[in-house]
Design a protein around this motif. Structure first.
Motif, mmCIF file in Angstrom:
data_model
loop_
_atom_site.group_PDB
_atom_site.id
_atom_site.type_symbol
_atom_site.label_atom_id
_atom_site.label_comp_id
_atom_site.label_asym_id
_atom_site.label_seq_id
_atom_site.Cartn_x
_atom_site.Cartn_y
_atom_site.Cartn_z
ATOM 1 N N VAL A 86 0.849 -1.202 0.000
ATOM 2 C CA VAL A 86 0.000 0.000 0.000
ATOM 3 C C VAL A 86 0.882 1.250 0.000
ATOM 4 O O VAL A 86 0.648 2.187 -0.759
ATOM 5 N N TYR A 87 1.947 1.236 0.829
ATOM 6 C CA TYR A 87 2.858 2.376 0.904
ATOM 7 C C TYR A 87 3.514 2.604 -0.453
ATOM 8 O O TYR A 87 3.534 3.719 -0.979
ATOM 9 N N GLN A 88 4.006 1.519 -1.044
ATOM 10 C CA GLN A 88 4.701 1.568 -2.333
ATOM 11 C C GLN A 88 3.778 2.087 -3.434
ATOM 12 O O GLN A 88 4.144 2.970 -4.212
ATOM 13 N N SER A 89 2.546 1.541 -3.485
ATOM 14 C CA SER A 89 1.598 1.935 -4.530
ATOM 15 C C SER A 89 1.190 3.393 -4.371
ATOM 16 O O SER A 89 1.078 4.118 -5.363
ATOM 17 N N ALA A 90 0.963 3.811 -3.133
ATOM 18 C CA ALA A 90 0.571 5.198 -2.892
ATOM 19 C C ALA A 90 1.707 6.135 -3.275
ATOM 20 O O ALA A 90 1.485 7.201 -3.848
ATOM 21 N N SER A 91 2.938 5.716 -2.987
ATOM 22 C CA SER A 91 4.081 6.553 -3.302
ATOM 23 C C SER A 91 4.263 6.653 -4.822
ATOM 24 O O SER A 91 4.557 7.715 -5.356
ATOM 25 N N GLU A 92 4.038 5.539 -5.535
ATOM 26 C CA GLU A 92 4.106 5.509 -6.994
ATOM 27 C C GLU A 92 3.083 6.456 -7.614
ATOM 28 O O GLU A 92 3.342 7.122 -8.604
ATOM 29 N N ALA A 93 1.893 6.478 -6.999
ATOM 30 C CA ALA A 93 0.809 7.297 -7.527
ATOM 31 C C ALA A 93 0.831 8.703 -6.930
ATOM 32 O O ALA A 93 -0.087 9.482 -7.158
ATOM 33 N N ARG A 94 1.871 9.023 -6.151
ATOM 34 C CA ARG A 94 2.016 10.327 -5.494
ATOM 35 C C ARG A 94 0.770 10.669 -4.681
ATOM 36 O O ARG A 94 0.135 11.694 -4.878
ATOM 37 N N MET A 95 0.375 9.736 -3.807
ATOM 38 C CA MET A 95 -0.861 9.891 -3.027
ATOM 39 C C MET A 95 -0.609 9.853 -1.512
ATOM 40 O O MET A 95 -1.313 9.145 -0.792
ATOM 41 N N ILE A 96 0.333 10.634 -1.003
ATOM 42 C CA ILE A 96 0.637 10.697 0.432
ATOM 43 C C ILE A 96 0.844 9.282 1.009
ATOM 44 O O ILE A 96 -0.003 8.775 1.781
ATOM 45 N N PRO A 97 1.963 8.625 0.669
ATOM 46 C CA PRO A 97 2.198 7.238 1.100
ATOM 47 C C PRO A 97 2.109 7.012 2.604
ATOM 48 O O PRO A 97 1.615 5.962 3.032
ATOM 49 N N VAL A 98 2.558 7.996 3.405
ATOM 50 C CA VAL A 98 2.542 7.807 4.865
ATOM 51 C C VAL A 98 1.107 7.656 5.363
ATOM 52 O O VAL A 98 0.802 6.785 6.183
ATOM 53 N N ALA B 162 -9.532 0.131 -1.132
ATOM 54 C CA ALA B 162 -9.725 1.571 -0.906
ATOM 55 C C ALA B 162 -8.707 2.363 -1.722
ATOM 56 O O ALA B 162 -9.056 3.328 -2.406
ATOM 57 N N LEU B 163 -7.455 1.915 -1.689
ATOM 58 C CA LEU B 163 -6.398 2.605 -2.436
ATOM 59 C C LEU B 163 -6.670 2.531 -3.938
ATOM 60 O O LEU B 163 -6.536 3.528 -4.653
ATOM 61 N N LEU B 164 -7.086 1.344 -4.407
ATOM 62 C CA LEU B 164 -7.331 1.165 -5.848
ATOM 63 C C LEU B 164 -8.467 2.067 -6.326
ATOM 64 O O LEU B 164 -8.377 2.676 -7.395
ATOM 65 N N VAL B 165 -9.536 2.153 -5.511
ATOM 66 C CA VAL B 165 -10.693 2.981 -5.881
ATOM 67 C C VAL B 165 -10.287 4.451 -5.919
ATOM 68 O O VAL B 165 -10.525 5.160 -6.900
ATOM 69 N N VAL B 166 -9.638 4.921 -4.831
ATOM 70 C CA VAL B 166 -9.240 6.338 -4.768
ATOM 71 C C VAL B 166 -8.260 6.656 -5.897
ATOM 72 O O VAL B 166 -8.370 7.678 -6.562
ATOM 73 N N ARG B 167 -7.328 5.737 -6.155
ATOM 74 C CA ARG B 167 -6.333 5.978 -7.201
ATOM 75 C C ARG B 167 -6.989 6.110 -8.571
ATOM 76 O O ARG B 167 -6.630 6.970 -9.357
ATOM 77 N N SER B 168 -7.983 5.238 -8.841
ATOM 78 C CA SER B 168 -8.642 5.300 -10.143
ATOM 79 C C SER B 168 -9.471 6.575 -10.281
ATOM 80 O O SER B 168 -9.735 7.047 -11.384
ATOM 81 N N LEU B 169 -9.888 7.149 -9.133
ATOM 82 C CA LEU B 169 -10.680 8.382 -9.167
ATOM 83 C C LEU B 169 -9.810 9.614 -9.395
ATOM 84 O O LEU B 169 -10.222 10.539 -10.092
ATOM 85 N N ILE B 170 -8.629 9.645 -8.794
ATOM 86 C CA ILE B 170 -7.833 10.872 -8.857
ATOM 87 C C ILE B 170 -6.590 10.768 -9.731
ATOM 88 O O ILE B 170 -5.928 11.759 -9.973
ATOM 89 N N GLY C 28 -2.113 13.161 -12.495
ATOM 90 C CA GLY C 28 -3.386 13.643 -11.984
ATOM 91 C C GLY C 28 -4.431 13.556 -13.090
ATOM 92 O O GLY C 28 -4.100 13.601 -14.265
ATOM 93 N N ARG C 29 -5.708 13.424 -12.685
ATOM 94 C CA ARG C 29 -6.801 13.328 -13.662
ATOM 95 C C ARG C 29 -6.826 14.519 -14.619
ATOM 96 O O ARG C 29 -7.198 14.388 -15.775
ATOM 97 N N LYS C 30 -6.440 15.690 -14.104
ATOM 98 C CA LYS C 30 -6.544 16.894 -14.920
ATOM 99 C C LYS C 30 -5.217 17.261 -15.583
ATOM 100 O O LYS C 30 -5.139 18.238 -16.316
ATOM 101 N N ASP C 31 -4.185 16.483 -15.313
ATOM 102 C CA ASP C 31 -2.885 16.774 -15.928
ATOM 103 C C ASP C 31 -2.970 16.592 -17.447
ATOM 104 O O ASP C 31 -3.600 15.657 -17.929
ATOM 105 N N ARG C 32 -2.323 17.487 -18.173
ATOM 106 C CA ARG C 32 -2.344 17.389 -19.627
ATOM 107 C C ARG C 32 -1.267 16.451 -20.135
ATOM 108 O O ARG C 32 -1.418 15.852 -21.206
#
Ligand SMILES: [Zn+2]
Ligand SMILES: [Zn+2]
Length: 125
Positions: free
Chosen positions: A38-50, A66-74, A86-90
């Motif tokens: 979870v820490y690794q995946s969150a860090s990869e997705a730049r989603m506050i790993p701590v 929970a991580l997979l759902v939030v990650r797919s959303l943002i 990010g979802r809005k990144d060009r």
């Protein structure tokens, strides 16, 4: 004979205890791996790993969906390099891949997967 009789349940007891310890170690390993993943995946997705590591410590395996759902959303995954943007990144922060293409007719930005312009309906070929 009395000795044999007395020894057998003890061996069984030792075996049961050993299985109990192995179970405990396996459970601990799964627990630790989940938190690390979870820490690794969150860090990869730049989603506050701590923060996600703390969630995993309290909720353990529940943190994974929970991580997979939030990650797919943002976040969106770059098809070129696999980095998360990010979802809005060009563009992809990992390789510069562009997630948008500009409509030649009206100049509006469209998603790279759009076949027709959402602004004017022109074909994006
Ligand atoms: Zn990329
Ligand atoms: Zn257009």
């Amino acid at each position: 004979m009395a000795d044999t009789w007395g020894w057998e349940p003890t061996a069984f007891g030792i075996a049961t205890e050993a299985i109990g310890i192995v179970d405990g170690v396996v459970a601990l390993l799964i627990y630790a791996c989940t938190v690390l993943w979870v820490y690794q995946s969150a860090s990869e997705a730049r989603m506050i790993p701590v923060l996600w590591a703390v969630i995993a410590i309290f909720c353990n395996v529940l943190a994974i969906p929970a991580l997979l759902v939030v990650r797919s959303l943002i976040r969106r995954k770059c098809p070129e390099c696999g980095a998360y943007a990010g979802r809005k990144d060009r563009c992809c922060p990992g390789c510069g891949h562009s997630f948008v293409k500009r409509c030649a007719s009206c100049g509006k930005d469209a998603d790279e997967h759009d076949r027709f312009c959402p602004g004017c309906g022109a074909s994006l070929g």
